[in-house]
Scaffold this motif. Structure first.
Motif, PDB file in Angstrom:
ATOM      1  N   UNK A   1      -9.088  -3.166  -0.781  1.00  0.00           N
ATOM      2  CA  UNK A   1      -7.803  -3.684  -0.312  1.00  0.00           C
ATOM      3  C   UNK A   1      -6.684  -3.307  -1.280  1.00  0.00           C
ATOM      4  N   UNK A   2      -6.945  -3.427  -2.564  1.00  0.00           N
ATOM      5  CA  UNK A   2      -5.939  -3.045  -3.569  1.00  0.00           C
ATOM      6  C   UNK A   2      -5.621  -1.559  -3.479  1.00  0.00           C
ATOM      7  N   UNK A   3      -6.654  -0.749  -3.270  1.00  0.00           N
ATOM      8  CA  UNK A   3      -6.470   0.699  -3.159  1.00  0.00           C
ATOM      9  C   UNK A   3      -5.623   1.045  -1.940  1.00  0.00           C
ATOM     10  N   UNK A   4      -5.933   0.421  -0.791  1.00  0.00           N
ATOM     11  CA  UNK A   4      -5.186   0.695   0.446  1.00  0.00           C
ATOM     12  C   UNK A   4      -3.725   0.292   0.282  1.00  0.00           C
ATOM     13  N   UNK A   5      -3.501  -0.897  -0.251  1.00  0.00           N
ATOM     14  CA  UNK A   5      -2.132  -1.392  -0.433  1.00  0.00           C
ATOM     15  C   UNK A   5      -1.335  -0.457  -1.335  1.00  0.00           C
ATOM     16  N   UNK A   6      -1.947  -0.038  -2.423  1.00  0.00           N
ATOM     17  CA  UNK A   6      -1.272   0.858  -3.357  1.00  0.00           C
ATOM     18  C   UNK A   6      -1.010   2.219  -2.709  1.00  0.00           C
ATOM     19  N   UNK A   7      -1.990   2.745  -1.982  1.00  0.00           N
ATOM     20  CA  UNK A   7      -1.850   4.065  -1.348  1.00  0.00           C
ATOM     21  C   UNK A   7      -0.736   4.069  -0.320  1.00  0.00           C
ATOM     22  N   UNK A   8      -0.691   3.035   0.503  1.00  0.00           N
ATOM     23  CA  UNK A   8       0.331   2.977   1.556  1.00  0.00           C
ATOM     24  C   UNK A   8       1.712   2.770   0.966  1.00  0.00           C
ATOM     25  N   UNK A   9       1.811   1.907  -0.032  1.00  0.00           N
ATOM     26  CA  UNK A   9       3.109   1.697  -0.689  1.00  0.00           C
ATOM     27  C   UNK A   9       3.607   2.978  -1.336  1.00  0.00           C
TER      28      UNK A   9
END
Length: 295
Positions: free
Chosen positions: A281-289
């Motif tokens: 979840x942290x990876x996805x949030x960071x990638x999309x941001x």
């Protein structure tokens, strides 16, 4: 506008527009109802088992105390009774009697219900396919899809790379193979079809065809997930037939983990899964941001 789907065709070609979403949605719903798109006995039995496992029965001052969603359990059991009526008429009659007489002797009928559900799960458990997962995705979403496969399915749940059909793995389709035939074959040969809906997915005709094929396979467990930067209102007809979850919704990832553990009889390891889930979840949030900032 939409075009008709032949009965033996797995790919549906749909011209999707904002004005045509409602027509496409209604057409799909009619099509899937007409082709008996319903859950299998095994799936409903698993849902009954999960719901029943949350029923807690105890005694307090010679009074039976029950905690849990009895109404939901009864509703699922009635569905199961109707579904197994032709194949297991005796089991159907016994289950229906248990539902009707449940309050008369809760402990007795709860025990019978649990036993019958277990029998149905054993009898109906499908033959394990060569692939457990078919990943429907847009190639532009490669980074996030690879993270899901690795952190959720492999590290979190313990599956192997060979359990997953994903076109990001160039070994799954051999040189010279017909791409569309390979897609259909591997969909039919998988237990779960996971669709990852993103802005890139919506723009891809191939991805929409894959989702149409997934819906047409009535014996498959189709689980759609949307990217967090895509609003539910933007999905149009893609989200109408199956309930769509956000891939960063931790409670939905927990539900997937529980479902996979039940289906494949996996030993649950919540400490490990929660670690991998948080990393994902942290990876996805960071990638999309990061991508939003670049744009």
């Amino acid at each position: 506008m939409y075009t008709a789907i032949p009965k033996k065709t797995y790919f549906c070609y749909l011209e999707v527009s904002e004005e045509g979403d409602i027509h496409n949605r209604n057409f799909l719903i009619r099509y899937f109802k007409r082709n008996n798109m319903r859950k299998s006995i095994y799936e409903i039995a698993l849902e009954c088992q999960y719901c029943s496992s949350h029923i807690k029965i105890g005694c307090n001052s010679h009074k039976i105390m029950v905690e849990g969603d009895i109404v939901k359990l009864k509703s699922l059991l009635i569905k199961l009774c109707d579904l197994i009526f032709n194949k297991y008429p005796n089991h159907s009659a016994t289950l229906r009697q248990c539902v009707n007489c449940y309050e008369n002797n809760i402990i007795k009928y709860q025990t019978i219900i649990d036993a019958l559900i277990e029998v149905l799960i054993i009898c109906e458990k499908p033959t394990i396919n060569s692939k457990k997962f078919f990943i429907s995705h847009a190639s532009s979403d490669k980074v996030i899809i690879e993270a899901f496969n690795e952190k959720i399915l492999m590290l979190g749940c313990g599956f192997k790379r060979e359990d997953i059909f994903c076109t990001l793995d160039h070994t799954v389709i051999h040189n010279g193979d017909d791409f569309r035939n390979a897609i259909i074959h591997n969909m039919k040969d998988s237990d779960f079809i996971l669709c990852f809906l993103s802005n890139n997915y919506k723009k891809s005709e191939v991805c929409q065809n894959e989702m149409g094929a997934a819906w047409a396979l009535s014996d498959k467990m189709v689980r759609p997930y949307k990217f967090p930067n895509v609003a539910y209102s933007e999905l149009g007809f893609l989200a109408q037939v199956k309930q769509t979850a956000d891939i960063t919704d931790m409670s939905k990832l927990d539900e997937l983990y529980q479902e996979l553990c039940r289906y494949y009889s996996l030993q649950q390891d919540w400490i490990n899964f929660n670690k991998q889930k948080n990393n994902f979840v942290n990876f996805v949030t960071k990638s999309i941001n990061t991508n939003e900032e670049i744009k």
